[in-house]
Design a protein around this motif. Structure first.
Motif, PDB file in Angstrom:
ATOM      1  N   HIS A 100       0.835  -1.210   0.000  1.00  0.00           N
ATOM      2  CA  HIS A 100       0.000   0.000   0.000  1.00  0.00           C
ATOM      3  C   HIS A 100       0.869   1.259   0.000  1.00  0.00           C
ATOM      4  O   HIS A 100       0.592   2.222  -0.722  1.00  0.00           O
ATOM      5  CB  HIS A 100      -0.914   0.007   1.230  1.00  0.00           C
ATOM      6  CG  HIS A 100      -2.021  -1.006   1.171  1.00  0.00           C
ATOM      7  ND1 HIS A 100      -2.759  -1.228   0.031  1.00  0.00           N
ATOM      8  CD2 HIS A 100      -2.521  -1.852   2.124  1.00  0.00           C
ATOM      9  CE1 HIS A 100      -3.663  -2.171   0.283  1.00  0.00           C
ATOM     10  NE2 HIS A 100      -3.528  -2.566   1.534  1.00  0.00           N
ATOM     11  N   HIS A 159       0.814   4.012  -3.084  1.00  0.00           N
ATOM     12  CA  HIS A 159       0.397   5.384  -2.776  1.00  0.00           C
ATOM     13  C   HIS A 159       1.529   6.380  -3.001  1.00  0.00           C
ATOM     14  O   HIS A 159       1.313   7.482  -3.529  1.00  0.00           O
ATOM     15  CB  HIS A 159      -0.110   5.480  -1.329  1.00  0.00           C
ATOM     16  CG  HIS A 159      -1.515   5.008  -1.148  1.00  0.00           C
ATOM     17  ND1 HIS A 159      -1.829   3.676  -1.020  1.00  0.00           N
ATOM     18  CD2 HIS A 159      -2.696   5.678  -1.088  1.00  0.00           C
ATOM     19  CE1 HIS A 159      -3.139   3.551  -0.875  1.00  0.00           C
ATOM     20  NE2 HIS A 159      -3.687   4.742  -0.916  1.00  0.00           N
ATOM     21  N   SER A 207       1.653   9.632  -5.565  1.00  0.00           N
ATOM     22  CA  SER A 207       1.734  11.011  -5.059  1.00  0.00           C
ATOM     23  C   SER A 207       3.161  11.552  -5.055  1.00  0.00           C
ATOM     24  O   SER A 207       3.406  12.693  -5.451  1.00  0.00           O
ATOM     25  CB  SER A 207       1.145  11.084  -3.652  1.00  0.00           C
ATOM     26  OG  SER A 207       1.848  10.213  -2.768  1.00  0.00           O
ATOM     27  N   THR A 226       2.262  15.173   2.464  1.00  0.00           N
ATOM     28  CA  THR A 226       1.277  14.078   2.448  1.00  0.00           C
ATOM     29  C   THR A 226       1.878  12.806   1.848  1.00  0.00           C
ATOM     30  O   THR A 226       1.591  11.705   2.315  1.00  0.00           O
ATOM     31  CB  THR A 226       0.021  14.484   1.658  1.00  0.00           C
ATOM     32  OG1 THR A 226       0.381  14.820   0.306  1.00  0.00           O
ATOM     33  CG2 THR A 226      -0.670  15.683   2.301  1.00  0.00           C
ATOM     34  N   MET A 242       2.322   9.245   3.847  1.00  0.00           N
ATOM     35  CA  MET A 242       1.840   7.932   3.400  1.00  0.00           C
ATOM     36  C   MET A 242       2.981   6.926   3.301  1.00  0.00           C
ATOM     37  O   MET A 242       2.807   5.747   3.600  1.00  0.00           O
ATOM     38  CB  MET A 242       1.122   8.070   2.056  1.00  0.00           C
ATOM     39  CG  MET A 242      -0.223   8.761   2.144  1.00  0.00           C
ATOM     40  SD  MET A 242      -1.131   8.778   0.577  1.00  0.00           S
ATOM     41  CE  MET A 242      -0.284  10.085  -0.298  1.00  0.00           C
ATOM     42  N   TYR A 261      -4.029   0.444   6.369  1.00  0.00           N
ATOM     43  CA  TYR A 261      -5.104   1.443   6.381  1.00  0.00           C
ATOM     44  C   TYR A 261      -5.484   1.732   7.829  1.00  0.00           C
ATOM     45  O   TYR A 261      -6.260   1.021   8.443  1.00  0.00           O
ATOM     46  CB  TYR A 261      -6.325   0.949   5.586  1.00  0.00           C
ATOM     47  CG  TYR A 261      -6.198   1.193   4.103  1.00  0.00           C
ATOM     48  CD1 TYR A 261      -6.459   2.442   3.561  1.00  0.00           C
ATOM     49  CD2 TYR A 261      -5.801   0.172   3.249  1.00  0.00           C
ATOM     50  CE1 TYR A 261      -6.329   2.668   2.193  1.00  0.00           C
ATOM     51  CE2 TYR A 261      -5.664   0.386   1.880  1.00  0.00           C
ATOM     52  CZ  TYR A 261      -5.935   1.639   1.368  1.00  0.00           C
ATOM     53  OH  TYR A 261      -5.797   1.872   0.025  1.00  0.00           O
ATOM     54  N   SER A 287      -2.546   6.915   8.101  1.00  0.00           N
ATOM     55  CA  SER A 287      -2.415   6.725   6.653  1.00  0.00           C
ATOM     56  C   SER A 287      -3.624   7.259   5.902  1.00  0.00           C
ATOM     57  O   SER A 287      -3.488   7.907   4.850  1.00  0.00           O
ATOM     58  CB  SER A 287      -2.199   5.243   6.335  1.00  0.00           C
ATOM     59  OG  SER A 287      -3.252   4.452   6.840  1.00  0.00           O
ATOM     60  N   SER A 310      -3.651  10.286   3.243  1.00  0.00           N
ATOM     61  CA  SER A 310      -4.217  10.005   1.927  1.00  0.00           C
ATOM     62  C   SER A 310      -5.327  10.995   1.587  1.00  0.00           C
ATOM     63  O   SER A 310      -5.401  11.513   0.463  1.00  0.00           O
ATOM     64  CB  SER A 310      -4.756   8.568   1.893  1.00  0.00           C
ATOM     65  OG  SER A 310      -5.308   8.270   0.641  1.00  0.00           O
ATOM     66  N   SER A 369      -3.881  14.368   0.880  1.00  0.00           N
ATOM     67  CA  SER A 369      -3.288  14.384  -0.463  1.00  0.00           C
ATOM     68  C   SER A 369      -4.337  14.689  -1.533  1.00  0.00           C
ATOM     69  O   SER A 369      -4.071  15.431  -2.484  1.00  0.00           O
ATOM     70  CB  SER A 369      -2.629  13.027  -0.742  1.00  0.00           C
ATOM     71  OG  SER A 369      -2.158  12.959  -2.062  1.00  0.00           O
ATOM     72  N   ALA A 391     -11.708   6.829  -4.245  1.00  0.00           N
ATOM     73  CA  ALA A 391     -11.033   6.832  -2.937  1.00  0.00           C
ATOM     74  C   ALA A 391     -12.019   7.090  -1.802  1.00  0.00           C
ATOM     75  O   ALA A 391     -11.976   6.423  -0.765  1.00  0.00           O
ATOM     76  CB  ALA A 391      -9.937   7.891  -2.942  1.00  0.00           C
TER      77      ALA A 391
END
Length: 397
Positions: A44, A48, A52, A89, A93, A102, A106, A110, A113, A154
């Protein structure tokens, strides 16, 4: 180049190295014992941060640079807080996802972001509207809209997790919604916008607008390509086929126009050519996935899905960004940088070939000896190329 933007472009390259390093750890853990790493949580964080910290941050920086080069902004300081907030951000993450998956931190980073991307979209949309009319503006505006639209996936995921109402079909539909409008919307359209603004600026506007609409009109219905496994009405299938054909037709029209008027194209290098080859393969595979039997096979075997996603993220998007940076003098094209990108390209090719072999072997229920070790080797080659690229830019002033 603007010193502020130069720092952010260097940072995005360093972030790409961190993404590659996480990829190496993920491949290493499949083979060897690494008890203190949670594979799912690290995955994850890897995905992510790739979105980003690498792609989005690089595109943000290059899009702001585009405004400066068009003399719309005297400096890039207007976007200082947005670019810095995106980094905060992204690194949030990078740290929180491997630690807790999650969790509260986090999900907070997220969500933040996403709001940073909203702020960028609003400000940039206003700024680019002040530029003279050109098809590149249409591509970039559409990219910003699709980036905002991807957040629906999301937020849907967040809602399902908060209410503990996870249903497999809806969960996958939300994941693919986010991925589709990131990969095929925000990433692809932003790259096409930069290409139109710099590489294809002098191509006939009438043809460029036709190409844009062939892609743009197909982007939303093309999402169904990622959801053919859902019980959908028959008429949606034909819309999906039309969407896949539309984007392939737009791409072929662009290639034909480039061949017809090569003098109107500037700055194309071998890295961008490799990206174009990868995009051609991607669009052909996209059209092939409209065949129901092939679609079920593709979504049923993880190596094929991973290979397809990496084809887009690495082969199409990452190579284009690096090629554009070279063409636009955002990074130095020295001997070490050229070697580094060749190594990176070799790693991408090896990774794709191995994932294809692994996927086909899984379909045929045939074991492939040492496939995981070879995939680790591909990840090391990728990371090695990116490491050399970062080293090659340290002397840039």
């Amino acid at each position: 180049m603007n010193l502020f933007l130069q720092r952010h472009i260097k940072t995005s390259l360093f972030n790409l190295l961190l993404v590659a390093a996480m990829g190496v750890i993920l491949r290493y853990k499949i083979i060897f014992y690494l008890p203190f790493i949670n594979q799912k949580h690290l995955l994850h964080g890897h995905s992510h941060f790739a979105f980003s910290g690498w792609v989005t941050h690089a595109l943000f920086s290059l899009l702001v640079q585009h405004l400066v080069q068009k003399n719309l902004l005297q400096t890039a300081q207007r976007y200082r807080w947005i670019l810095n907030a995106n980094l905060v951000t992204a690194y949030g993450m990078l740290i929180s996802f491997p630690l807790q998956g999650y969790g509260l931190l986090s999900i907070s980073f997220s969500t933040a972001s996403i709001f940073v991307s909203f702020a960028f979209a609003i400000r940039y949309f206003k700024d680019i509207s002040r530029l003279p009319s050109h098809t590149s503006n249409c591509w970039i505006k559409a990219a910003l809209v699709f980036n905002v639209l991807s957040s629906v996936g999301a937020f849907s995921l967040a809602y399902m997790m908060a209410t503990k109402s996870l249903h497999q079909n809806w969960y996958l539909a939300a994941v693919y919604f986010f991925l589709h409008f990131q990969y095929n919307g925000w990433f692809l359209f932003a790259c096409m916008g930069l290409a139109n603004a710099y590489l294809f600026y002098h191509l006939p506007q009438q043809v460029q607008k036709k190409i844009f609409w062939l892609f743009a009109a197909a982007c939303i219905p093309a999402y169904v390509l990622s959801a053919l496994w859902l019980p959908l009405p028959q008429w949606t299938y034909w819309i999906v086929v039309l969407a896949a054909c539309s984007q392939l037709a737009g791409w072929l029209l662009l290639l034909l126009q480039i061949k017809k008027t090569p003098g109107h194209v500037t700055g194309i290098n071998w890295v961008i050519v490799l990206s174009c080859i990868a995009l051609s393969i991607k669009l052909l595979l996209q059209l092939g996935s409209t065949i129901p039997a092939l679609s079920k096979l593709a979504f049923g075997f993880r190596p094929i899905v991973i290979g397809y996603l990496h084809l887009i993220l690495l082969g199409v998007i990452s190579l284009f960004i690096l090629g554009y940076m070279i063409a636009n003098h955002s990074i130095d094209k020295n001997r070490l940088a050229t070697t580094a990108i060749w190594v990176l390209a070799a790693g991408i090719l090896l990774n794709e070939v191995l994932l294809m072999i692994q996927g086909v072997a899984a379909i045929l229920f045939v074991p492939v000896i040492f496939i995981n070790q070879l995939l680790l080797l591909a990840a090391l080659i990728l990371a090695g190329g990116i490491f050399l690229l970062n080293i090659s830019q340290q002397r840039r002033k």
